[in-house]
Motif scaffolding. Sequence first.
Motif, PDB file in Angstrom:
ATOM      1  N   GLY A   1      40.177  59.668 -18.683  1.00 56.66           N
ATOM      2  CA  GLY A   1      40.379  59.245 -20.069  1.00 56.66           C
ATOM      3  C   GLY A   1      40.458  57.751 -20.280  1.00 56.66           C
ATOM      4  O   GLY A   1      39.984  57.231 -21.292  1.00 56.66           O
ATOM      5  N   ALA A   2      41.043  56.989 -19.341  1.00 57.28           N
ATOM      6  CA  ALA A   2      41.237  55.551 -19.526  1.00 57.28           C
ATOM      7  C   ALA A   2      40.009  54.727 -19.160  1.00 57.28           C
ATOM      8  O   ALA A   2      39.952  53.532 -19.462  1.00 57.28           O
ATOM      9  N   VAL A   3      39.010  55.349 -18.523  1.00 55.91           N
ATOM     10  CA  VAL A   3      37.803  54.621 -18.114  1.00 55.91           C
ATOM     11  C   VAL A   3      36.958  54.312 -19.340  1.00 55.91           C
ATOM     12  O   VAL A   3      36.780  55.162 -20.217  1.00 55.91           O
TER      13      VAL A   3
ATOM     14  N   THR B   1      31.362  70.787 -18.949  1.00 54.70           N
ATOM     15  CA  THR B   1      31.932  70.248 -20.189  1.00 54.70           C
ATOM     16  C   THR B   1      31.710  68.743 -20.268  1.00 54.70           C
ATOM     17  O   THR B   1      31.252  68.220 -21.290  1.00 54.70           O
ATOM     18  N   LEU B   2      32.048  68.036 -19.191  1.00 56.87           N
ATOM     19  CA  LEU B   2      31.856  66.583 -19.165  1.00 56.87           C
ATOM     20  C   LEU B   2      30.380  66.224 -19.293  1.00 56.87           C
ATOM     21  O   LEU B   2      30.009  65.318 -20.047  1.00 56.87           O
ATOM     22  N   HIS B   3      29.540  66.949 -18.576  1.00 53.11           N
ATOM     23  CA  HIS B   3      28.105  66.664 -18.573  1.00 53.11           C
ATOM     24  C   HIS B   3      27.530  66.766 -19.987  1.00 53.11           C
ATOM     25  O   HIS B   3      26.746  65.908 -20.417  1.00 53.11           O
ATOM     26  N   GLN B   4      27.929  67.798 -20.718  1.00 53.98           N
ATOM     27  CA  GLN B   4      27.411  67.975 -22.077  1.00 53.98           C
ATOM     28  C   GLN B   4      27.892  66.860 -22.998  1.00 53.98           C
ATOM     29  O   GLN B   4      27.136  66.367 -23.837  1.00 53.98           O
ATOM     30  N   ALA B   5      29.152  66.474 -22.846  1.00 60.74           N
ATOM     31  CA  ALA B   5      29.695  65.402 -23.684  1.00 60.74           C
ATOM     32  C   ALA B   5      28.993  64.078 -23.402  1.00 60.74           C
ATOM     33  O   ALA B   5      28.662  63.329 -24.324  1.00 60.74           O
ATOM     34  N   VAL B   6      28.755  63.793 -22.128  1.00 59.54           N
ATOM     35  CA  VAL B   6      28.115  62.528 -21.754  1.00 59.54           C
ATOM     36  C   VAL B   6      26.650  62.510 -22.186  1.00 59.54           C
ATOM     37  O   VAL B   6      26.133  61.476 -22.621  1.00 59.54           O
TER      38      VAL B   6
ATOM     39  N   THR C   1      36.679  54.415 -24.793  1.00 61.10           N
ATOM     40  CA  THR C   1      37.028  55.041 -23.520  1.00 61.10           C
ATOM     41  C   THR C   1      36.422  56.442 -23.435  1.00 61.10           C
ATOM     42  O   THR C   1      36.027  57.036 -24.449  1.00 61.10           O
ATOM     43  N   VAL C   2      36.382  56.957 -22.213  1.00 57.10           N
ATOM     44  CA  VAL C   2      35.902  58.323 -22.004  1.00 57.10           C
ATOM     45  C   VAL C   2      36.780  59.307 -22.781  1.00 57.10           C
ATOM     46  O   VAL C   2      36.279  60.239 -23.415  1.00 57.10           O
ATOM     47  N   GLY C   3      38.095  59.072 -22.758  1.00 52.11           N
ATOM     48  CA  GLY C   3      39.009  59.957 -23.473  1.00 52.11           C
ATOM     49  C   GLY C   3      38.745  59.986 -24.964  1.00 52.11           C
ATOM     50  O   GLY C   3      38.739  61.056 -25.591  1.00 52.11           O
ATOM     51  N   ALA C   4      38.502  58.798 -25.541  1.00 51.03           N
ATOM     52  CA  ALA C   4      38.225  58.724 -26.979  1.00 51.03           C
ATOM     53  C   ALA C   4      36.929  59.450 -27.311  1.00 51.03           C
ATOM     54  O   ALA C   4      36.836  60.163 -28.322  1.00 51.03           O
ATOM     55  N   TRP C   5      35.914  59.264 -26.458  1.00 48.37           N
ATOM     56  CA  TRP C   5      34.628  59.927 -26.727  1.00 48.37           C
ATOM     57  C   TRP C   5      34.757  61.447 -26.592  1.00 48.37           C
ATOM     58  O   TRP C   5      34.194  62.195 -27.400  1.00 48.37           O
TER      59      TRP C   5
ATOM     60  N   ILE D   1      39.160  69.530 -21.455  1.00 51.20           N
ATOM     61  CA  ILE D   1      39.269  68.100 -21.761  1.00 51.20           C
ATOM     62  C   ILE D   1      40.712  67.630 -21.659  1.00 51.20           C
ATOM     63  O   ILE D   1      41.010  66.635 -20.985  1.00 51.20           O
ATOM     64  N   ASN D   2      41.612  68.348 -22.310  1.00 52.92           N
ATOM     65  CA  ASN D   2      43.016  67.905 -22.358  1.00 52.92           C
ATOM     66  C   ASN D   2      43.745  68.087 -21.029  1.00 52.92           C
ATOM     67  O   ASN D   2      44.597  67.264 -20.671  1.00 52.92           O
ATOM     68  N   ASN D   3      43.394  69.139 -20.301  1.00 47.37           N
ATOM     69  CA  ASN D   3      44.137  69.449 -19.081  1.00 47.37           C
ATOM     70  C   ASN D   3      43.570  68.804 -17.822  1.00 47.37           C
ATOM     71  O   ASN D   3      44.303  68.623 -16.837  1.00 47.37           O
ATOM     72  N   HIS D   4      42.280  68.466 -17.843  1.00 41.99           N
ATOM     73  CA  HIS D   4      41.651  67.981 -16.615  1.00 41.99           C
ATOM     74  C   HIS D   4      40.863  66.678 -16.779  1.00 41.99           C
ATOM     75  O   HIS D   4      41.039  65.753 -15.987  1.00 41.99           O
ATOM     76  N   LEU D   5      39.996  66.613 -17.770  1.00 42.96           N
ATOM     77  CA  LEU D   5      39.102  65.465 -17.868  1.00 42.96           C
ATOM     78  C   LEU D   5      39.809  64.200 -18.346  1.00 42.96           C
ATOM     79  O   LEU D   5      39.624  63.122 -17.768  1.00 42.96           O
TER      80      LEU D   5
END
Length: 389
Positions: free
Chosen positions: A115-117, A147-152, A78-82, A106-110
């Motif tokens: 997270g479940a996707v 933040t999301l962009h860098q993780a992806v 999942t996105v949350g796990a990654w 990550i914890n408060n917004h993403l």
Amino acid sequence: MARKAAAGAGTIRKKTVTRNGKQYTYWEARFTAGRDPGTGKQVQRSITGKTQKEVSQRLKEATTAVDQGTYTAPTKMTVGAWLDIWAADYLGGVKPSTASSYKGYINNHLKPALGAVLLSDLRPHIIQKAINGLSLSPASVRIIYKTLHQAVKKAVSLGYISRDPADGVELPRMEQAEIHPLEDNQVAALLQQVSGTWLELPVKIALFTGLRQSEILGLTWDCIDFQNGTIQISKQLSRRLFRSSSNIFSSPKNGKTRTLTPAPFVLRLLKEHRKRQAERQLLAGPVWSNPHNLVFTNDTGGLIDQESISKKFHAVAQAIGLQDARFHDLRHTYAVNAIRAGDDIKTIQGNLGHASAGFTLDRYGHFTERMKQDSAARMEAFIKANFGP
């Protein structure tokens, strides 16, 4: 019955299953994703969806990727796990404060929004919906997106997904926050108010060099070259939450060391301050402790933290009627006065430690336009006074 397709394009069929006495209908596509390197047998993959159109589109994307050699098998992560993995294992190269901020986003917004996707199911429209649902300032939304962009992007580089679904997301327009440099009379009132206090020198250094608060508090004597008249900015004092007993510093904001050539007046102030610090050390005797050779210390050699200087500055500003003034406004005041003095933007950029001259021009360029207008008005007044209307 399966629908016949061109060779290599896969097949699509409608399927109905019964679970707990209830029938469910969906569409399934199957295609060959390649061969198992160990057995040499074909590797079959399937795609399911609610409509034939949806499955057909995803099948087309998958088989095109297979043909182009860019296909990546779907992951059940999942996105949350990654995001948790990325935050734990791939932030070693950033400052502790930055890593802490990323984890907060990550914890408060993403994770609450995405997270479940499944990571392999993440699509631009899903991210766009999550971004649109953030009831935050445009600046905060952009940081969370970054933040999301860098993780992806890291997930793409590691082969978990084939492309970055965060590309192309529309972000809210940024309204640049208005800056508030001090007027000359306000500077005079401030200097008079801090005269003779421990805050006097930090205020003067900020006004006459443009250094950031943490850069001033992180100055060490080895970075001041009195002979050549320069100050090297190679570090800053970390905020209390991110200090350790062995390391109280972090790199400057843009990660680069810079060297200033301040006005001789600034260096004279620092020379005088060094003498006074030596006197305080003698008075303190064995309780003096300044292991990091800091320029700015308390009476026993300890560091002065950001909270202390901000609190003291706020009290001083209130006393002279500057209700909303911040210590950081002294940096803006330096920049505007440097422009007034005729310094070019590239020099000001270097002194301030901005990443580019373009950023400096964007931040302070409107002051140059105002000065041009003021100059034209003065010339007009001169012409009228001497040569008539």
